[in-house]
Motif scaffolding. Structure first.
Motif, short mmCIF file in Angstrom:
data_model
loop_
_atom_site.label_atom_id
_atom_site.label_comp_id
_atom_site.label_asym_id
_atom_site.label_seq_id
_atom_site.Cartn_x
_atom_site.Cartn_y
_atom_site.Cartn_z
N GLU A 147 0.84 -1.20 0.00
CA GLU A 147 0.00 0.00 0.00
C GLU A 147 0.88 1.25 0.00
O GLU A 147 1.65 1.46 0.94
CB GLU A 147 -0.89 -0.03 1.24
N ARG A 195 -0.59 4.39 -1.23
CA ARG A 195 -1.41 5.59 -1.47
C ARG A 195 -1.31 6.59 -0.33
O ARG A 195 -1.63 7.76 -0.50
CB ARG A 195 -2.88 5.17 -1.69
N ARG A 220 -22.46 -0.98 -2.78
CA ARG A 220 -22.59 0.44 -3.09
C ARG A 220 -22.59 0.68 -4.60
O ARG A 220 -22.97 1.75 -5.07
CB ARG A 220 -21.43 1.18 -2.44
N GLN A 261 -8.16 -4.37 -1.96
CA GLN A 261 -7.70 -3.15 -1.30
C GLN A 261 -8.87 -2.18 -1.21
O GLN A 261 -9.61 -2.02 -2.16
CB GLN A 261 -6.57 -2.48 -2.10
N PRO A 262 -9.03 -1.52 -0.08
CA PRO A 262 -10.11 -0.54 0.02
C PRO A 262 -9.95 0.57 -1.02
O PRO A 262 -8.85 0.81 -1.51
CB PRO A 262 -9.98 0.01 1.44
N ASN A 263 -11.05 1.23 -1.33
CA ASN A 263 -11.03 2.20 -2.42
C ASN A 263 -10.40 3.53 -2.06
O ASN A 263 -10.29 4.41 -2.90
CB ASN A 263 -12.46 2.43 -2.95
N LEU A 289 -15.67 3.56 8.39
CA LEU A 289 -16.70 3.18 7.42
C LEU A 289 -16.69 1.69 7.06
O LEU A 289 -15.63 1.12 6.81
CB LEU A 289 -16.54 4.01 6.14
N ASP A 290 -17.85 1.10 7.06
CA ASP A 290 -18.10 -0.28 6.62
C ASP A 290 -17.71 -1.33 7.65
O ASP A 290 -17.97 -2.53 7.44
CB ASP A 290 -17.39 -0.61 5.29
N ILE A 291 -17.08 -0.93 8.75
CA ILE A 291 -16.66 -1.91 9.75
C ILE A 291 -17.75 -2.04 10.81
O ILE A 291 -18.17 -1.03 11.38
CB ILE A 291 -15.33 -1.48 10.41
N PRO A 292 -18.22 -3.24 11.08
CA PRO A 292 -19.22 -3.41 12.15
C PRO A 292 -18.70 -2.85 13.47
O PRO A 292 -17.50 -2.94 13.75
CB PRO A 292 -19.39 -4.94 12.23
N ARG A 331 -19.06 -4.04 1.02
CA ARG A 331 -19.86 -2.82 0.99
C ARG A 331 -19.60 -2.03 -0.30
O ARG A 331 -20.51 -1.38 -0.82
CB ARG A 331 -19.57 -1.96 2.22
N GLN A 332 -18.38 -2.09 -0.80
CA GLN A 332 -18.11 -1.42 -2.08
C GLN A 332 -18.92 -2.05 -3.19
O GLN A 332 -19.46 -1.35 -4.05
CB GLN A 332 -16.61 -1.48 -2.42
N TYR A 334 -16.16 0.41 -6.89
CA TYR A 334 -14.97 0.95 -6.25
C TYR A 334 -15.00 2.48 -6.20
O TYR A 334 -14.47 3.10 -5.28
CB TYR A 334 -13.79 0.47 -7.11
N PHE A 344 -19.16 7.53 -0.58
CA PHE A 344 -20.00 7.30 0.60
C PHE A 344 -21.13 8.34 0.62
O PHE A 344 -20.95 9.48 0.18
CB PHE A 344 -19.16 7.42 1.86
N PHE A 377 -15.09 -6.67 4.80
CA PHE A 377 -16.26 -5.80 4.98
C PHE A 377 -16.24 -4.63 3.99
O PHE A 377 -17.26 -4.30 3.39
CB PHE A 377 -16.31 -5.25 6.42
N MET A 378 -15.09 -4.03 3.82
CA MET A 378 -15.01 -2.90 2.90
C MET A 378 -15.27 -3.35 1.47
O MET A 378 -15.97 -2.68 0.70
CB MET A 378 -13.64 -2.21 3.05
#
Lengths: 496, 496
Positions: free
Chosen positions: A63, A65, B180, B369-371, A234-237, B176-177, B183, B187, B172-173
């Protein structure tokens, strides 16, 4: 390959371009450790060609970014972080406040090369089952040597998040033991059965009370108490746990005394209301001495003393999260020492990590240990190698009197920033952290641009919350570094 | 001060007292590394006087109720763990399955003494912000060199629990992506607001599906998926996540083929039913290749292949927890290699720790990977020092062909245990782990007495579940050590 034509070296603080703010510059003072440049060295834009190449390579497997600087730790010394293009930046962010006594510190290098360290690294024990014969000694001469007043016990962990979660677990078990009628009362058949289905009564219906804009980590329990930013959550329970408003003080403090006292009382009232009414009763409250990720939000010692009294009154354990504030940066070894609590009124638990390089929670009473072995347990339960490193840090902090250093240098830094704020009131708002060592922050409306420009001036600096610039220098910051910093920030301000 | 009168040395396997079971003994074979005794050395009872003194001292500052042996790592070598009374035990538990290539391994000692390691220790970076220029290289030559087939990416962590929780967060991410709409879909205002109150839609109403008798760690999210024993879970709040029955195979397998196939099908049916009906839909399923803490419960490769197909069919991510099974002990580098999945059918994520000395999750697609940056993030995000150590382990495993060693030695060990079970059928029940390297276990009704007696015979061995004796030797176990072990277990059996 580095473009020599653009090379530029800012060595120390050239007097004509310095913002002196009526104070004599102290550039002649020596750093605590050798190897630092005299000031930021900027040979290329950042990232330069070498860094760009490495970042591209790293992006394929990791990662990047959130990458800020591709560092070269072979060339980083003391307060200065280097990259592979030969740039050297004064680092007042210090790996998100986690480097205590500088890059390539010789005392730590020595500790890291000892046979003891090598053994600790290559024979990692399951500390709960097979601790080393010298583990007590390592604890007593390191982690426990700096235990906060009134908290003589420790349970070790790996990082801030799990330190907090282990403290929460201790709180839940403690509270349920009380409710059950004592340490020796056994679990019921119904508890033993229901817990395997994640249901009550075996899984307790209790909570941890935290504050809005707090940060306590990002694992599932700790993230449920973290209230810093949506992007963290966000998105995590999450557990349906309560949050109280943290006092939002106005600055300068002396001009808003009545208003701030009212905000603190409102916060305390909200805490008490939540304790009394929340559908999942809080077993503990967790609070940072200074909300560090949430924007450097402070409250007064009297607020925290009142909070301690409130938690005692309602039998709610008080956990102080010193993951970012701990280990000297606020001018005390532990920031909560500023509150002036008596020893028998100490917080129930204090969590630590970051500058300690290891982690865990200190606690007051043996009664905070669960009533059975293997309830608070995991394979490694900490890391002796990192505990040895913390011991070496503790020794250097004492030898060089670095907590007092942050008091003095922090005072100087605050004065200099106050003067800058006088000249650029729009860019340096709500200056805060007076008397808190170097744990200083201010708000800047163009914050992200401010941070980017600081890098161009040779300063690595971080933000917190939405508009705060937070200073998290190492404990080895001296007045000479403050001068470099202030000079650079002056340039940033002029350019913005 | 050690009572010499009781001193007794079991050097190797004296032929008259050995249980040979028709196999030639191989006691002449040399250990992979020097420094080991020829067999267990028992100078005092355990704990002896020195250990007792140290344990008392440690008890004042650390949890010792779960202590099994007060170790002296200066005197522990290879497969043998020492205490301060001069006792040396053959260690087939290996710090809860987390020591891969022996105590005071010379190759690791060399890696631990390098300037690279010292730098990694004393300049610990925030890997998401300030990674080192050689971090990509360290990953590629270590952690990623042994990436499971089809999983070329990694996110690093500190231990098994947080590795699993980070994998859950990724799941989870990801889910949900998808929900939604992709990617790049942003939100909603409602999500951004509700998440700060730990409420949906910002906090997702999803779950992780795990198996009964599984173990995935003890932090709040991982503990919600752990279903091993009440003592691990009591009083800790848990998410209302679903659990399916893990197949409970009967042994010997060849005598219960039809029955076991039925149990596996019933488990698969239950998984599918839970996926379709649970009120919090599973974003992922997590499973151990062999349930290791829960009693060494195995299932067939066809069960796992069917599970992979089921998860794909229902868009549920499959996470394989290789924290205990990974890094060679089952006769494959990763235990799930036994399942014979094609590369494009690999699990979505594989978590690791323990023998790797570091931790993390491997994953298949960049889409996991999360967005946005900073969604999957924390201060340290792993530990380069431990990554360097894992690289040295990987090199030694390859150089000495240790995975093949566990295949061969595991086969020999299994045969020897089978013979013992033939002689003492009551004490060695449900022998399991054939063809799984040295990852072997059996049930013994007097299990805890069995383990205590083994220690008296110079063997450090662990249990799992309620009645299982689990063997978790290092990858450097040789036939000569098997002979020592079998000889001792024979004595234990005769005594019970």
């Amino acid at each position: 390959m580095a473009p020599r034509a653009t090379a530029r070296a800012v060595t120390g603080c050239p007097s004509r371009r310095c913002f002196t703010a009526g104070m004599p510059l102290r550039a002649a003072q020596k750093p605590f450790y050798e190897g630092e440049p005299g000031g930021p060295v900027l040979k290329t834009k950042i990232p330069g060609p070498q860094s760009t190449k490495h970042i591209k390579e790293l992006s394929e497997v990791f990662e990047t970014r959130s990458l800020s600087l591709l560092a070269d730790y072979t060339q980083s010394f003391g307060n200065y972080i280097a990259d592979t293009d030969g740039n050297q930046l004064l680092d007042v962010y210090a790996q998100i406040a986690s480097i205590p006594i500088g890059y390539n510190n010789p005392a730590l290098a020595k500790a890291a090369a000892t046979p003891e360290m090598i053994r600790a690294l290559i024979n990692r024990p399951a500390l709960g089952n097979f601790p080393s014969h010298d583990w007590a000694e390592i604890l007593k001469t390191g982690i426990l040597k700096v235990a906060p007043k009134g908290l003589p016990h420790v349970f070790t962990a790996l990082a801030g998040s799990d330190a907090n979660e282990l403290a929460y677990k201790a709180a839940f078990m403690h509270r349920r033991q009380q409710e059950r009628g004592g340490y020796d009362v056994d679990f019921t058949a119904q508890e033993l059965e229901s817990v395997m289905n994640n249901q009550s009564p075996g899984s307790s219906q209790l909570s941890i009370l935290s504050f809005k804009t707090s940060f306590h980590g990002r694992l599932f329990g700790s993230l449920s108490t973290t209230r810093s930013k949506p992007i963290h959550k966000l998105d995590i329970p999450a557990f349906d746990w309560p949050q109280a408003t943290f006092p939002q003080l106005r600055y300068p403090l002396e001009q808003h005394a009545a208003e701030n006292a009212k905000a603190e009382q409102a916060s305390l009232d909200e805490v008490e209301h939540l304790i009394k009414t929340w559908h999942l009763p809080p077993a503990a409250l967790i609070v940072e001495p200074i909300q560090s990720e949430g924007g450097d939000n402070h409250a007064s010692p009297s607020f925290f003393r009142a909070l301690r009294a409130l938690t005692k009154k309602h039998n709610v354990l008080m956990i102080v999260d010193e993951v970012q504030t701990g280990v000297g940066a606020t001018g005390k070894f532990w920031a909560h020492e500023h509150w002036g609590l008596e020893e028998d009124n100490a917080p129930d638990m204090v969590t630590f990590s970051k500058k300690a390089q290891t982690a865990g929670y200190y606690y007051r009473h043996a009664s905070l240990q669960p009533n059975r072995p293997y309830r608070q347990f995991n394979t490694w339960m900490g890391d002796p190698a990192r505990a040895l490193l913390f011991r070496a840090i503790v020794d250097e902090v004492a030898r060089l009197d670095l907590v007092q250093n942050t008091v003095r240098v922090g005072g100087y830094l605050y004065e200099q920033l106050e003067s800058l704020a006088g000249r650029y009131p729009d860019l340096f708002q709500n200056l805060r952290g007076k008397g808190q060592g170097t744990f200083i922050a201010f708000d800047s409306p163009k914050r992200d641009e401010f941070l980017a420009r600081a890098k161009v001036e040779g300063i690595n600096i971080g933000g917190s919350g939405t508009t705060a610039v937070r200073l998290r220098p190492m404990l080895i910051l001296r007045e000479m570094h403050v001068d470099v910093l202030i000079n650079a920030l002056d340039k940033v301000a002029r350019a913005l």
